[in-house]
Design a protein around this motif. Structure first.
Motif, PDB file in Angstrom:
ATOM      1  N   ASP A  32      38.356  59.275  21.096  1.00  0.00           N
ATOM      2  CA  ASP A  32      39.407  58.571  20.363  1.00  0.00           C
ATOM      3  C   ASP A  32      38.863  57.897  19.108  1.00  0.00           C
ATOM      4  OD1 ASP A  32      40.970  59.381  22.479  1.00  0.00           O
ATOM      5  OD2 ASP A  32      41.258  57.378  23.316  1.00  0.00           O
ATOM      6  N   SER A  33      37.722  57.239  19.246  1.00  0.00           N
ATOM      7  CA  SER A  33      37.125  56.536  18.116  1.00  0.00           C
ATOM      8  C   SER A  33      36.720  57.495  17.003  1.00  0.00           C
ATOM      9  CB  SER A  33      35.897  55.747  18.563  1.00  0.00           C
ATOM     10  OG  SER A  33      36.261  54.728  19.447  1.00  0.00           O
ATOM     11  N   SER A  34      36.144  58.620  17.372  1.00  0.00           N
ATOM     12  CA  SER A  34      35.699  59.564  16.342  1.00  0.00           C
ATOM     13  C   SER A  34      36.890  60.204  15.619  1.00  0.00           C
ATOM     14  CB  SER A  34      34.762  60.629  16.927  1.00  0.00           C
ATOM     15  OG  SER A  34      35.395  61.374  17.926  1.00  0.00           O
ATOM     16  N   MET A  35      37.978  60.471  16.322  1.00  0.00           N
ATOM     17  CA  MET A  35      39.147  61.038  15.653  1.00  0.00           C
ATOM     18  C   MET A  35      39.810  59.987  14.755  1.00  0.00           C
ATOM     19  SD  MET A  35      39.288  64.204  16.269  1.00  0.00           S
ATOM     20  CE  MET A  35      37.533  63.967  16.070  1.00  0.00           C
ATOM     21  N   ALA A  36      39.812  58.742  15.199  1.00  0.00           N
ATOM     22  CA  ALA A  36      40.341  57.666  14.358  1.00  0.00           C
ATOM     23  C   ALA A  36      39.488  57.540  13.097  1.00  0.00           C
ATOM     24  CB  ALA A  36      40.370  56.359  15.142  1.00  0.00           C
ATOM     25  N   MET A  37      38.177  57.650  13.246  1.00  0.00           N
ATOM     26  CA  MET A  37      37.274  57.583  12.092  1.00  0.00           C
ATOM     27  C   MET A  37      37.555  58.733  11.123  1.00  0.00           C
ATOM     28  SD  MET A  37      34.924  56.358  10.249  1.00  0.00           S
ATOM     29  CE  MET A  37      34.045  55.116  11.150  1.00  0.00           C
ATOM     30  N   CYS A  38      37.719  59.925  11.642  1.00  0.00           N
ATOM     31  CA  CYS A  38      38.021  61.078  10.780  1.00  0.00           C
ATOM     32  C   CYS A  38      39.316  60.856  10.001  1.00  0.00           C
ATOM     33  CB  CYS A  38      38.125  62.359  11.617  1.00  0.00           C
ATOM     34  SG  CYS A  38      36.550  62.925  12.278  1.00  0.00           S
ATOM     35  N   GLN A  98      41.498  49.617  15.368  1.00  0.00           N
ATOM     36  CA  GLN A  98      41.441  49.203  16.775  1.00  0.00           C
ATOM     37  C   GLN A  98      40.999  50.373  17.653  1.00  0.00           C
ATOM     38  OE1 GLN A  98      45.415  47.634  17.292  1.00  0.00           O
ATOM     39  NE2 GLN A  98      44.731  45.536  16.898  1.00  0.00           N
ATOM     40  N   GLU A  99      41.441  51.577  17.306  1.00  0.00           N
ATOM     41  CA  GLU A  99      40.999  52.774  18.032  1.00  0.00           C
ATOM     42  C   GLU A  99      39.508  53.011  17.818  1.00  0.00           C
ATOM     43  OE1 GLU A  99      42.694  54.777  20.200  1.00  0.00           O
ATOM     44  OE2 GLU A  99      44.333  53.336  20.013  1.00  0.00           O
ATOM     45  N   VAL A 100      39.054  52.842  16.584  1.00  0.00           N
ATOM     46  CA  VAL A 100      37.628  52.993  16.281  1.00  0.00           C
ATOM     47  C   VAL A 100      36.818  52.024  17.143  1.00  0.00           C
ATOM     48  CG1 VAL A 100      35.862  52.614  14.505  1.00  0.00           C
ATOM     49  CG2 VAL A 100      37.937  53.873  13.921  1.00  0.00           C
ATOM     50  N   ALA A 101      37.299  50.807  17.284  1.00  0.00           N
ATOM     51  CA  ALA A 101      36.580  49.762  18.014  1.00  0.00           C
ATOM     52  C   ALA A 101      36.403  50.070  19.500  1.00  0.00           C
ATOM     53  CB  ALA A 101      37.282  48.420  17.835  1.00  0.00           C
ATOM     54  N   LYS A 102      37.116  51.043  20.036  1.00  0.00           N
ATOM     55  CA  LYS A 102      36.976  51.408  21.448  1.00  0.00           C
ATOM     56  C   LYS A 102      35.539  51.796  21.805  1.00  0.00           C
ATOM     57  CE  LYS A 102      41.551  53.232  22.665  1.00  0.00           C
ATOM     58  NZ  LYS A 102      42.244  54.460  23.104  1.00  0.00           N
ATOM     59  N   ALA A 103      34.778  52.273  20.827  1.00  0.00           N
ATOM     60  CA  ALA A 103      33.421  52.747  21.099  1.00  0.00           C
ATOM     61  C   ALA A 103      32.372  51.635  21.068  1.00  0.00           C
ATOM     62  CB  ALA A 103      33.047  53.844  20.106  1.00  0.00           C
ATOM     63  N   ALA A 112      27.313  56.840  16.617  1.00  0.00           N
ATOM     64  CA  ALA A 112      27.733  58.235  16.433  1.00  0.00           C
ATOM     65  C   ALA A 112      29.081  58.311  15.709  1.00  0.00           C
ATOM     66  CB  ALA A 112      27.802  58.951  17.778  1.00  0.00           C
ATOM     67  N   VAL A 113      29.981  57.380  16.001  1.00  0.00           N
ATOM     68  CA  VAL A 113      31.285  57.351  15.322  1.00  0.00           C
ATOM     69  C   VAL A 113      31.077  57.114  13.827  1.00  0.00           C
ATOM     70  CG1 VAL A 113      33.432  56.017  15.071  1.00  0.00           C
ATOM     71  CG2 VAL A 113      32.633  56.691  17.346  1.00  0.00           C
ATOM     72  N   ILE A 114      30.205  56.178  13.475  1.00  0.00           N
ATOM     73  CA  ILE A 114      29.920  55.923  12.062  1.00  0.00           C
ATOM     74  C   ILE A 114      29.282  57.157  11.426  1.00  0.00           C
ATOM     75  CG2 ILE A 114      28.575  54.523  10.438  1.00  0.00           C
ATOM     76  CD1 ILE A 114      31.012  53.073  11.758  1.00  0.00           C
ATOM     77  N   GLN A 115      28.365  57.786  12.135  1.00  0.00           N
ATOM     78  CA  GLN A 115      27.715  58.985  11.604  1.00  0.00           C
ATOM     79  C   GLN A 115      28.727  60.100  11.368  1.00  0.00           C
ATOM     80  OE1 GLN A 115      24.692  59.223  14.677  1.00  0.00           O
ATOM     81  NE2 GLN A 115      23.119  58.541  13.238  1.00  0.00           N
ATOM     82  N   ILE A 116      29.688  60.246  12.264  1.00  0.00           N
ATOM     83  CA  ILE A 116      30.730  61.258  12.070  1.00  0.00           C
ATOM     84  C   ILE A 116      31.535  60.933  10.816  1.00  0.00           C
ATOM     85  CG2 ILE A 116      32.974  62.040  12.987  1.00  0.00           C
ATOM     86  CD1 ILE A 116      31.580  62.328  15.689  1.00  0.00           C
ATOM     87  N   GLY A 117      31.844  59.663  10.609  1.00  0.00           N
ATOM     88  CA  GLY A 117      32.558  59.269   9.386  1.00  0.00           C
ATOM     89  C   GLY A 117      31.788  59.645   8.138  1.00  0.00           C
ATOM     90  N   ILE A 118      30.478  59.458   8.172  1.00  0.00           N
ATOM     91  CA  ILE A 118      29.638  59.808   7.022  1.00  0.00           C
ATOM     92  C   ILE A 118      29.569  61.318   6.836  1.00  0.00           C
ATOM     93  CG2 ILE A 118      27.262  59.715   6.127  1.00  0.00           C
ATOM     94  CD1 ILE A 118      27.120  56.888   7.521  1.00  0.00           C
ATOM     95  N   VAL A 119      29.457  62.056   7.930  1.00  0.00           N
ATOM     96  CA  VAL A 119      29.430  63.520   7.859  1.00  0.00           C
ATOM     97  C   VAL A 119      30.737  64.043   7.267  1.00  0.00           C
ATOM     98  CG1 VAL A 119      29.436  65.641   9.258  1.00  0.00           C
ATOM     99  CG2 VAL A 119      27.737  63.860   9.691  1.00  0.00           C
TER     100      VAL A 119
END
Length: 151
Positions: A32-38, A98-103, A112-119
């Protein structure tokens, strides 16, 4: 080194680090967090056109780390978050962060969520200021120092 090369190198380094942790990134909170980040990165400038939405969806579908999850599930979550952001960016951003914060309970997942955002942000070779700003905000939501990611 040219800015373009630094962006590509940074995104490549982040992807390599993510691959090393792939087997640890299987929780629903990470999904959920990674999709919110994307979605945040895709709509960082307050809008997202259909071609940009499609490009990010394609990046999600082909990212090896995210293949721990069914592609249609990822797409559904990504679309839901993008819809919130396009309906009302300011209000949607609060909800999506708030979804991002789940991680944040698992530091490896949060990083990893931040890294996905950067990628995702660097995939087109231009990790622009608005994309950097939303990833920086996500760092704060995850209790991570932005400077750890050169933000």
């Amino acid at each position: 080194m040219a800015l373009w090369d630094r962006v590509k190198e940074s995104a490549s380094t982040m992807q390599t680090q993510l691959m090393a942790k792939k087997n640890d990134l299987k929780s629903g909170a990470f999904r959920d967090s990674s999709m919110a980040m994307c979605a945040l990165v895709a709509a960082a400038d307050g809008t997202i056109d259909s071609s940009e939405r499609q490009r990010v969806a394609q990046l999600i579908a082909t990212n090896e780390v995210l293949q721990n999850f069914p592609a249609d599930e990822l797409r559904h979550r990504f679309d839901t978050y993008v819809d919130k952001l396009t309906a009302d960016f300011a209000f949607g951003k609060v909800s999506v962060l708030q979804e991002v914060a789940k991680a944040k309970k698992k530091p490896a997942e949060a990083r990893a969520v931040i890294q996905i955002g950067i990628v995702i942000g660097g995939a087109d070779g231009d990790f622009d200021k608005t994309e950097q700003a939303v990833v920086r905000e996500a760092c704060f939501a995850l209790d991570l120092p932005p400077h750890e990611f050169d933000l």
